[in-house]
Design an enzyme around this catalytic site. Structure first.
Site, PDB file in Angstrom:
ATOM      1  N   LYS A  22       0.862  -1.384   0.022  1.00  0.00           N
ATOM      2  CA  LYS A  22       0.084  -0.205   0.189  1.00  0.00           C
ATOM      3  C   LYS A  22       0.996   1.043   0.071  1.00  0.00           C
ATOM      4  O   LYS A  22       0.224   1.949  -0.738  1.00  0.00           O
ATOM      5  CB  LYS A  22      -0.969  -0.175   1.130  1.00  0.00           C
ATOM      6  CG  LYS A  22      -1.474   1.188   1.337  1.00  0.00           C
ATOM      7  CD  LYS A  22      -2.361   0.985   2.774  1.00  0.00           C
ATOM      8  CE  LYS A  22      -2.227   1.831   3.902  1.00  0.00           C
ATOM      9  NZ  LYS A  22      -1.507   3.021   4.383  1.00  0.00           N
ATOM     10  N   ASN A  23       1.996   1.221   0.993  1.00  0.00           N
ATOM     11  CA  ASN A  23       2.299   2.826   1.189  1.00  0.00           C
ATOM     12  C   ASN A  23       3.764   2.333  -0.368  1.00  0.00           C
ATOM     13  O   ASN A  23       4.422   3.710   0.070  1.00  0.00           O
ATOM     14  CB  ASN A  23       3.388   2.796   2.264  1.00  0.00           C
ATOM     15  CG  ASN A  23       2.760   2.517   3.391  1.00  0.00           C
ATOM     16  OD1 ASN A  23       1.445   2.600   3.283  1.00  0.00           O
ATOM     17  ND2 ASN A  23       2.750   2.602   4.884  1.00  0.00           N
ATOM     18  N   CYS A 116      -5.547   7.782   9.408  1.00  0.00           N
ATOM     19  CA  CYS A 116      -6.094   7.357  10.134  1.00  0.00           C
ATOM     20  C   CYS A 116      -5.724   8.603  11.418  1.00  0.00           C
ATOM     21  O   CYS A 116      -4.504   8.965  11.302  1.00  0.00           O
ATOM     22  CB  CYS A 116      -4.698   5.878  10.405  1.00  0.00           C
ATOM     23  SG  CYS A 116      -5.050   4.669   9.845  1.00  0.00           S
ATOM     24  N   ARG A 121      -0.112  14.637  12.996  1.00  0.00           N
ATOM     25  CA  ARG A 121       0.647  14.185  11.655  1.00  0.00           C
ATOM     26  C   ARG A 121      -0.014  15.561  10.776  1.00  0.00           C
ATOM     27  O   ARG A 121      -0.488  15.541  10.021  1.00  0.00           O
ATOM     28  CB  ARG A 121      -0.764  13.206  11.112  1.00  0.00           C
ATOM     29  CG  ARG A 121      -0.926  11.960  12.262  1.00  0.00           C
ATOM     30  CD  ARG A 121      -1.525  10.616  11.338  1.00  0.00           C
ATOM     31  NE  ARG A 121      -0.681   9.809  10.258  1.00  0.00           N
ATOM     32  CZ  ARG A 121      -0.791   9.453   9.426  1.00  0.00           C
ATOM     33  NH1 ARG A 121      -2.638   8.137   8.947  1.00  0.00           N
ATOM     34  NH2 ARG A 121       0.152   8.076   8.593  1.00  0.00           N
ATOM     35  N   ASP A 305       3.571   1.049  12.369  1.00  0.00           N
ATOM     36  CA  ASP A 305       2.509   0.433  11.476  1.00  0.00           C
ATOM     37  C   ASP A 305       2.137  -1.147  11.958  1.00  0.00           C
ATOM     38  O   ASP A 305       1.273  -2.007  11.059  1.00  0.00           O
ATOM     39  CB  ASP A 305       2.517   0.006  10.193  1.00  0.00           C
ATOM     40  CG  ASP A 305       2.727   1.126   9.370  1.00  0.00           C
ATOM     41  OD1 ASP A 305       2.457   2.392   9.891  1.00  0.00           O
ATOM     42  OD2 ASP A 305       2.149   1.837   8.221  1.00  0.00           O
ATOM     43  N   ARG A 397      -8.723   0.000   4.429  1.00  0.00           N
ATOM     44  CA  ARG A 397      -7.896   1.024   3.901  1.00  0.00           C
ATOM     45  C   ARG A 397      -6.952   0.111   3.103  1.00  0.00           C
ATOM     46  O   ARG A 397      -5.780   0.459   2.553  1.00  0.00           O
ATOM     47  CB  ARG A 397      -7.755   2.275   4.527  1.00  0.00           C
ATOM     48  CG  ARG A 397      -9.068   3.110   5.127  1.00  0.00           C
ATOM     49  CD  ARG A 397      -8.525   4.336   5.136  1.00  0.00           C
ATOM     50  NE  ARG A 397      -7.429   4.499   5.203  1.00  0.00           N
ATOM     51  CZ  ARG A 397      -6.145   4.772   6.450  1.00  0.00           C
ATOM     52  NH1 ARG A 397      -6.545   4.402   7.176  1.00  0.00           N
ATOM     53  NH2 ARG A 397      -4.979   5.022   5.257  1.00  0.00           N
TER      54      ARG A 397
HETATM   55  C1  UD1 Z   1       4.235   6.630   7.102  1.00  0.00           C
HETATM   56  C2  UD1 Z   1       3.136   5.246   6.210  1.00  0.00           C
HETATM   57  C3  UD1 Z   1       2.113   5.077   7.677  1.00  0.00           C
HETATM   58  C4  UD1 Z   1       3.596   5.364   8.669  1.00  0.00           C
HETATM   59  C5  UD1 Z   1       4.499   6.372   8.759  1.00  0.00           C
HETATM   60  C6  UD1 Z   1       5.495   5.722   9.709  1.00  0.00           C
HETATM   61  C7  UD1 Z   1       2.505   5.644   4.296  1.00  0.00           C
HETATM   62  C8  UD1 Z   1       1.345   6.247   2.685  1.00  0.00           C
HETATM   63  N1  UD1 Z   1       2.177   5.996   5.007  1.00  0.00           N
HETATM   64  O1  UD1 Z   1       3.295   7.119   6.911  1.00  0.00           O
HETATM   65  O2  UD1 Z   1       2.289   4.097   7.401  1.00  0.00           O
HETATM   66  O3  UD1 Z   1       3.000   4.817   9.587  1.00  0.00           O
HETATM   67  O4  UD1 Z   1       4.905   6.696   7.257  1.00  0.00           O
HETATM   68  O5  UD1 Z   1       6.404   4.596   9.198  1.00  0.00           O
HETATM   69  O6  UD1 Z   1       3.695   5.894   3.651  1.00  0.00           O
HETATM   70  N2  UD1 Z   1       5.830  14.732  10.810  1.00  0.00           N
HETATM   71  C9  UD1 Z   1       6.336  15.657  11.543  1.00  0.00           C
HETATM   72  N3  UD1 Z   1       5.465  16.675  10.496  1.00  0.00           N
HETATM   73  C10 UD1 Z   1       5.888  15.884   8.591  1.00  0.00           C
HETATM   74  C11 UD1 Z   1       5.966  15.191   8.777  1.00  0.00           C
HETATM   75  C12 UD1 Z   1       5.480  13.938   9.623  1.00  0.00           C
HETATM   76  O7  UD1 Z   1       6.416  15.810  12.670  1.00  0.00           O
HETATM   77  O8  UD1 Z   1       6.149  17.522   8.191  1.00  0.00           O
HETATM   78  C13 UD1 Z   1       6.285  13.484  12.533  1.00  0.00           C
HETATM   79  C14 UD1 Z   1       4.759  12.622  12.064  1.00  0.00           C
HETATM   80  O9  UD1 Z   1       3.586  13.532  13.154  1.00  0.00           O
HETATM   81  C15 UD1 Z   1       5.260  11.032  13.307  1.00  0.00           C
HETATM   82  C16 UD1 Z   1       6.517  11.118  11.816  1.00  0.00           C
HETATM   83  O10 UD1 Z   1       6.973  12.764  11.879  1.00  0.00           O
HETATM   84  O11 UD1 Z   1       5.606  11.678  14.213  1.00  0.00           O
HETATM   85  C17 UD1 Z   1       6.743  10.810  11.365  1.00  0.00           C
HETATM   86  O12 UD1 Z   1       5.782  11.076   9.889  1.00  0.00           O
HETATM   87  P1  UD1 Z   1       5.980  10.589   8.584  1.00  0.00           P
HETATM   88  O13 UD1 Z   1       7.397   9.222   8.632  1.00  0.00           O
HETATM   89  O14 UD1 Z   1       6.161  11.419   7.538  1.00  0.00           O
HETATM   90  O15 UD1 Z   1       4.570   8.747   8.477  1.00  0.00           O
HETATM   91  P2  UD1 Z   1       3.138   9.077   7.033  1.00  0.00           P
HETATM   92  O16 UD1 Z   1       4.417   9.603   5.847  1.00  0.00           O
HETATM   93  O17 UD1 Z   1       2.630  10.300   7.685  1.00  0.00           O
END
Ligand code: UD1
Length: 418
Positions: A22-23, A116, A121, A305, A397
């Site tokens: 998915k990711n 989710c 986030r 995850d 999802r």
């Molecule tokens: C992706 C995955 C999700 C997985 C996560 C962590 C996809 C579609 N989803 O989510 O399944 O759980 O990686 O492996 O690939 N953060 C910030 N600012 C930002 C972005 C992130 O502070 O602009 C923080 C988040 O709150 C979190 C951490 O960074 O604490 C990691 O998040 P991130 O790696 O960005 O997760 P996603 O890309 O949303």
């Protein structure tokens, strides 16, 4: 509305073929907007996140055509740079389109994404990265508005290795003028897969999988057929299912390297695990022992995850464990539901203190998010008696044909309309 009805207690025996990740598929679908060429993505999983991303692409003017398990995207007709809130709220990955849209149209308007509910986030790292490439960003009435004259490569240092921010910046930088260097980039295997896809359509990206990703801007992109990597989280979920229920399950089309942190814990629990090429076999006959602690970390650490699934497993191991969630603030919403099934867990701040009980007992529980929902299904399969898992749209999802795959290995689980 649908629910799962599960009669627990069956051991699991048989083979499971793992879906495409998915990711990986979601950012690749977003990347398809970058090119006027035709992109065929093979073995796309039947999950609602993918369905929603395809709906968004069609809304943007792209053509999308399913052919069996594959999907053909033709973005040559893309003519819209706005993603309305209804669609953006369905899917957090809609945020990836920011990078692709700004690259294609020099303009993008997108509602703050949903997905989710597992924590705050934020998207600040995505936006700061785009700003470094020359994008002007304003936020108004729940929308992010982006525009630029041109995109220019730059060095971007991420405050933390965000998967989504790394991918979004890669997408925006592919056709920028000059080179972009992302430092402290996320190292998840799905980022390497995105690099493979981008290079297959003619981009010049290197370094994915390490902490530094380099993107040299190119002028034109073309077409490709692409097979995304396998879904390491689906694989991990089925391994934990086998560990919880007992039996012997073989996973096909998987990679032990991508989930070595989970395999390490499951071996510590007492599972017998053999790996060969793209196969992993897990056998469990005795009651498992707890592991002292599990802490979620960015890759290659233990994946957030799989946190809910391993916590469900630890609930029925002998002994005590501490599970610490370091990535997302509210990722223990499934805990009160597991308690209804007899689990002995206390959550304090970011840690769950688990005292193993002999077995789960069947109960009616509610899925609040994708992975927490999957953990409840696993608990139901391992429980004594009948369970119902409500709100399974969260599970749809990310897990294609979940109940079919579980039934094929002996799980007594049915989808029932409410
Ligand atoms: C992706 C995955 C999700 C997985 C996560 C962590 C996809 C579609 N989803 O989510 O399944 O759980 O990686 O492996 O690939 N953060 C910030 N600012 C930002 C972005 C992130 O502070 O602009 C923080 C988040 O709150 C979190 C951490 O960074 O604490 C990691 O998040 P991130 O790696 O960005 O997760 P996603 O890309 O949303």
């Amino acid at each position: 509305m649908e629910k799962y009805v599960i009669n627990g207690g069956n051991k699991l025996y048989g083979r499971v073929k793992i879906q495409s990740a998915k990711n990986s598929v979601l950012p690749i679908l977003a990347a398809a907007v970058l090119t006027d060429g035709k992109v065929r993505i093979l073995n796309v999983p039947h999950i609602t996140d993918v369905g929603n991303m395809v709906k968004i692409l069609i809304r943007l003017g792209c053509k999308a055509e399913y052919s069996g398990e594959d999907i053909l995207i033709d973005s040559s007709s893309a003519n819209c740079f706005e993603i309305p809130s209804g669609l953006a709220h369905e899917l957090r990955s809609s945020i990836f389109l920011l990078g692709s849209l700004i690259s294609r149209f020099r303009m993008a308007k997108i509602a703050f994404p949903g997905g989710c509910d597992i924590g705050l986030r934020p998207v600040d790292l995505h936006l700061n990265g785009l700003k470094r490439l020359g994008v002007e960003i304003t936020e108004k009435n729940g929308y992010i508005l982006c525009k630029c004259e041109k995109l220019t490569g730059n060095e971007i240092m991420l405050d933390c290795p965000s998967v989504g921010a790394t991918e979004n910046i890669m997408l925006a930088a592919v056709k920028a003028e000059g080179a972009t260097v992302i430092k402290n980039a996320a190292r998840e295997p799905e980022i390497e897969d995105l690099q493979k896809f981008l290079n297959a359509i003619g981009a010049k990206v290197s370094g994915a999988g390490s902490g530094t990703v380099v993107i040299e801007g190119v002028k034109n992109l073309g077409s490709t057929d692409f097979q995304p990597m396998n879904d390491r989280i689906e694989a991990g979920t089925f391994l934990v299912a086998a560990a919880m229920c007992g039996g012997e399950v073989e996973l096909e089309r998987t990679s032990s390297e991508n989930i070595s942190s989970l395999l390490h814990k499951l071996r510590e629990n007492g599972c017998n695990i053999h790996t060969k090429n793209d196969k992993i076999v897990l056998e469990r006959s005795r009651r498992l022992m707890s592991v002292k602690s599990v802490e979620t970390q960015p890759y290659p650490g233990f994946p957030t995850d799989l946190q809910a699934q391993i916590t469900a497993l630890l609930c029925i191991c002998k002994g005590q464990s501490i599970v610490t969630e370091n990535l997302f603030e509210t990722r223990f919403k499934y805990v009160p539901e597991l308690r209804k099934m007899g689990a002995d867990i206390t959550v304090i701040n970011r840690s769950a203190f688990v005292r193993g009980v002999e077995r789960f007992k069947g109960a009616t529980v509610i899925a609040h998010d994708l992975r927490g929902g999957a953990a409840l299904v696993l608990a139901g399969l391992a429980a004594e008696g009948r369970s119902e898992v409500l709100d399974i749209s969260h599970i749809d999802r990310g897990y294609g044909s979940f109940e079919y795959k579980l039934r094929a290995i002996g799980g007594d689980i049915a989808r029932v309309a409410i």
